[in-house]
Design a protein around this motif. Sequence first.
Motif, PDB file in Angstrom:
ATOM      1  N   LEU A 420       0.837  -1.194   0.000  1.00  0.00           N
ATOM      2  CA  LEU A 420       0.000   0.000   0.000  1.00  0.00           C
ATOM      3  C   LEU A 420       0.875   1.249   0.000  1.00  0.00           C
ATOM      4  N   LEU A 421       0.474   2.209  -0.818  1.00  0.00           N
ATOM      5  CA  LEU A 421       1.242   3.435  -0.986  1.00  0.00           C
ATOM      6  C   LEU A 421       0.421   4.641  -0.577  1.00  0.00           C
ATOM      7  N   TYR A 422       1.106   5.630   0.001  1.00  0.00           N
ATOM      8  CA  TYR A 422       0.460   6.913   0.214  1.00  0.00           C
ATOM      9  C   TYR A 422       0.150   7.544  -1.144  1.00  0.00           C
ATOM     10  N   SER A 423      -0.646   8.589  -1.127  1.00  0.00           N
ATOM     11  CA  SER A 423      -1.037   9.257  -2.370  1.00  0.00           C
ATOM     12  C   SER A 423       0.164   9.766  -3.156  1.00  0.00           C
ATOM     13  N   ASP A 424       1.268  10.086  -2.453  1.00  0.00           N
ATOM     14  CA  ASP A 424       2.453  10.609  -3.129  1.00  0.00           C
ATOM     15  C   ASP A 424       3.410   9.514  -3.583  1.00  0.00           C
ATOM     16  N   GLY A 425       3.016   8.258  -3.409  1.00  0.00           N
ATOM     17  CA  GLY A 425       3.805   7.149  -3.930  1.00  0.00           C
ATOM     18  C   GLY A 425       4.758   6.502  -2.948  1.00  0.00           C
ATOM     19  N   ARG A 426       4.861   7.015  -1.724  1.00  0.00           N
ATOM     20  CA  ARG A 426       5.730   6.384  -0.734  1.00  0.00           C
ATOM     21  C   ARG A 426       5.008   5.233  -0.041  1.00  0.00           C
ATOM     22  N   VAL A 427       5.782   4.324   0.515  1.00  0.00           N
ATOM     23  CA  VAL A 427       5.222   3.104   1.099  1.00  0.00           C
ATOM     24  C   VAL A 427       4.487   3.415   2.396  1.00  0.00           C
ATOM     25  N   GLN A 428       3.257   2.936   2.489  1.00  0.00           N
ATOM     26  CA  GLN A 428       2.477   3.043   3.727  1.00  0.00           C
ATOM     27  C   GLN A 428       2.471   1.701   4.456  1.00  0.00           C
ATOM     28  N   HIS A 429       2.362   0.609   3.691  1.00  0.00           N
ATOM     29  CA  HIS A 429       2.343  -0.721   4.305  1.00  0.00           C
ATOM     30  C   HIS A 429       3.028  -1.725   3.383  1.00  0.00           C
ATOM     31  N   ALA A 430       3.912  -2.533   3.976  1.00  0.00           N
ATOM     32  CA  ALA A 430       4.537  -3.638   3.256  1.00  0.00           C
ATOM     33  C   ALA A 430       4.808  -4.771   4.246  1.00  0.00           C
ATOM     34  N   GLY A 431       3.809  -5.047   5.080  1.00  0.00           N
ATOM     35  CA  GLY A 431       3.956  -6.031   6.140  1.00  0.00           C
ATOM     36  C   GLY A 431       4.050  -5.351   7.492  1.00  0.00           C
ATOM     37  N   VAL A 432       3.678  -6.073   8.540  1.00  0.00           N
ATOM     38  CA  VAL A 432       3.690  -5.548   9.910  1.00  0.00           C
ATOM     39  C   VAL A 432       4.767  -6.267  10.713  1.00  0.00           C
ATOM     40  N   VAL A 433       5.599  -5.495  11.392  1.00  0.00           N
ATOM     41  CA  VAL A 433       6.638  -6.044  12.267  1.00  0.00           C
ATOM     42  C   VAL A 433       6.217  -5.859  13.715  1.00  0.00           C
ATOM     43  N   MET A 434       6.240  -6.937  14.467  1.00  0.00           N
ATOM     44  CA  MET A 434       5.906  -6.884  15.877  1.00  0.00           C
ATOM     45  C   MET A 434       7.090  -6.327  16.656  1.00  0.00           C
ATOM     46  N   GLY A 435       6.783  -5.429  17.610  1.00  0.00           N
ATOM     47  CA  GLY A 435       7.815  -4.848  18.444  1.00  0.00           C
ATOM     48  C   GLY A 435       8.116  -3.404  18.123  1.00  0.00           C
ATOM     49  N   TYR A 436       7.783  -2.943  16.917  1.00  0.00           N
ATOM     50  CA  TYR A 436       7.994  -1.535  16.592  1.00  0.00           C
ATOM     51  C   TYR A 436       7.238  -0.661  17.596  1.00  0.00           C
ATOM     52  N   GLY A 437       7.951   0.274  18.221  1.00  0.00           N
ATOM     53  CA  GLY A 437       7.311   1.176  19.169  1.00  0.00           C
ATOM     54  C   GLY A 437       6.743   0.468  20.387  1.00  0.00           C
ATOM     55  N   GLY A 438       7.191  -0.748  20.639  1.00  0.00           N
ATOM     56  CA  GLY A 438       6.662  -1.513  21.765  1.00  0.00           C
ATOM     57  C   GLY A 438       5.407  -2.289  21.434  1.00  0.00           C
ATOM     58  N   GLY A 439       4.844  -2.086  20.242  1.00  0.00           N
ATOM     59  CA  GLY A 439       3.636  -2.804  19.843  1.00  0.00           C
ATOM     60  C   GLY A 439       3.809  -3.435  18.475  1.00  0.00           C
ATOM     61  N   ALA A 440       3.445  -2.687  17.442  1.00  0.00           N
ATOM     62  CA  ALA A 440       3.580  -3.177  16.072  1.00  0.00           C
ATOM     63  C   ALA A 440       3.619  -1.976  15.139  1.00  0.00           C
ATOM     64  N   GLY A 441       4.260  -2.144  13.992  1.00  0.00           N
ATOM     65  CA  GLY A 441       4.347  -1.054  13.023  1.00  0.00           C
ATOM     66  C   GLY A 441       4.555  -1.594  11.631  1.00  0.00           C
ATOM     67  N   HIS A 442       4.512  -0.698  10.647  1.00  0.00           N
ATOM     68  CA  HIS A 442       4.594  -1.092   9.246  1.00  0.00           C
ATOM     69  C   HIS A 442       6.041  -1.127   8.766  1.00  0.00           C
ATOM     70  N   ALA A 443       6.428  -2.235   8.180  1.00  0.00           N
ATOM     71  CA  ALA A 443       7.779  -2.390   7.645  1.00  0.00           C
ATOM     72  C   ALA A 443       8.015  -1.444   6.472  1.00  0.00           C
ATOM     73  N   HIS A 444       9.202  -0.820   6.455  1.00  0.00           N
ATOM     74  CA  HIS A 444       9.621   0.062   5.351  1.00  0.00           C
ATOM     75  C   HIS A 444       8.685   1.254   5.131  1.00  0.00           C
ATOM     76  N   LYS A 445       8.037   1.702   6.172  1.00  0.00           N
ATOM     77  CA  LYS A 445       7.127   2.843   6.047  1.00  0.00           C
ATOM     78  C   LYS A 445       7.884   4.079   5.581  1.00  0.00           C
ATOM     79  N   TYR A 446       7.289   4.793   4.646  1.00  0.00           N
ATOM     80  CA  TYR A 446       7.808   6.026   4.028  1.00  0.00           C
ATOM     81  C   TYR A 446       8.912   5.784   2.997  1.00  0.00           C
ATOM     82  N   PHE A 447       9.305   4.543   2.750  1.00  0.00           N
ATOM     83  CA  PHE A 447      10.306   4.290   1.715  1.00  0.00           C
ATOM     84  C   PHE A 447       9.739   4.633   0.339  1.00  0.00           C
TER      85      PHE A 447
END
Length: 588
Positions: A420-447
């Motif tokens: 999933l990409l933001y409207s400007d073409g950067r990555v919003q979601h490419a899988g979820v990694v457990m532990g990001y920020g103590g909970g979970a977050g999106h891998a490669h976000k904003y790439f």
Amino acid sequence: MMTIKFGIGLIPKSVRELAKRSPALTSFYSHSLQKSGLFYGFPNKKKLQELYSQTLSYQAARINEIVSNRAPIYRHYHLVVRAHKRSNLDATLDSLLIHCRHISGVTIISNVNSDIVIKDDYCAAFEINVFNAFKDWDVDIDLDQVVFVNSGDTLHPHFFDVCCREINDGLLYVDSDFLNDNRVREDARLFPDWNPALQLSSHYISTGVVLNVKACHNELKLAINRVSTIASLVNVLVNEATALAVKHIPLSLIHYTNSKTRIADELKETSGYLNEKFGAVCKINKETQILKIQWPIKKQPLVSLIIPTKNGKELVKACIESILEKTTYKNFEIILVDNNSDEPESLAYFSKLGQHPKITLLKYPHPFNYSAINNFAVSHCNGEVVGLVNNDIEVISPTWLDYMVGHVMRDDIGCVGAKLLYSDGRVQHAGVVMGYGGGAGHAHKYFPRYHPGYLNRLIASNNFSAVTAACLLVKRTHYEAVKGLNEKDLTVAFNDVDFCLKVLELGVRNLYCAEAELYHHESVSRGLDVSKEKMARFNSELAYLKAHWGHVIAHDPAYNPNLTLRHENFAIKDEKERLKEANSKTKI
């Protein structure tokens, strides 16, 4: 970006800490950062090398701890060296000389036998046999542990000291790095635990493979008759010996070399194997060295795409029109769930959509509860496959559903998520990694959209512990087996993560499908969670996630423990983060 960060660093720490406790200011900073497009957080080469040097110091201490506190389990190993034309076989054999006490013999596999010249020093140290191909090697059933390496690759001085102390009931592999001409270790390849989808698409395991021959002797004999490379040997083995245990040691114990010719051979062999055994259609991207796999869809299952919304006519219009007009997979229905819309233009448009033969309009006249809305819709849909889709999704690649359905219908696959990409073409979601920020977050976000990501994990389909429900496919049987989304404790946040982890417990794997590209105009319809009430709810749901899935947060098998959890960028942990983790474990 560095100037901005430097300026923020000049602000007194007490003021910065106060600002962090303000949801509005935190949200403003985060969204300003992502909108800038200047920064996606990956360290430069110099910084990365500094971080890796710190990691190697940590690993040296860990290796010493393993060797000091554990008794050896295995005494002898047989080495199989896959030699490629003009490759540096001597470098590999040189690295073995300090390991003589561990090595019972060496087998060299080379399709250019005449090019292989074995020095007297090596013949004096080892019993060496040379064969033209894997199929010419008669695997001795009495062999125990066999190590496969590519010529040119060299073993860490403690490779066997560590491996002989790890139980290996099937296949074992280690992390790797590159040893440059100055004998400096760089370009770390820090792998996840066993990731079969990543292995098929990118052959991340291609050397330093330790095999328990007795655990798969028959399958090994079958595999060596059809392959010529180590990576494709791994792929055939784990598919033929379906119960083969695969273990990962997150220590860099082998120094690899790259060969475009070898990688091309690996991809070609795996492509042929998947086509022959499963009927999969594979495309080799020679530039990225990635295998795109279209798994066969034998019975064209009906897919129910569930789209909840409150108002948002323009978002829904863009979403549904893109699905109807662009999607090449045609056996789907759309379930549009109206959650208390009150805009006349939206109500009129939704009513019109309800007359479309592929669209069913449902009313959910209750307070917003994402989990409950989707559970309600699933109880009213007809599909064999359930698709959870946000109303701010827009199709980019017409074959998105073909690829996702091909994956989700496989017996060993649970949830399938999209790129999933933001409207400007950067990555919003490419899988979820457990532990990001103590909970979970999106891998490669904003790439950037076309960035390969770490270990090619942005452009190669691979397994993750969880994926976002903004665009998620799952078999209806799996959805019902885990009783759907948790509508009691997780009404808005982390319900998809919780759902994916429950599906994992069914004995299947979740997957990020890199070939399915869509826009996600994130949170346009609901706005940002900046009120005190919403922040309280978010913290409550985060607490639930930690309480129920703390073991996965502590170690996500789809992520390497040497990589950072402070950022969503696959950078290497720094000393500060390691120290904080160590202190946390000490307190426990």
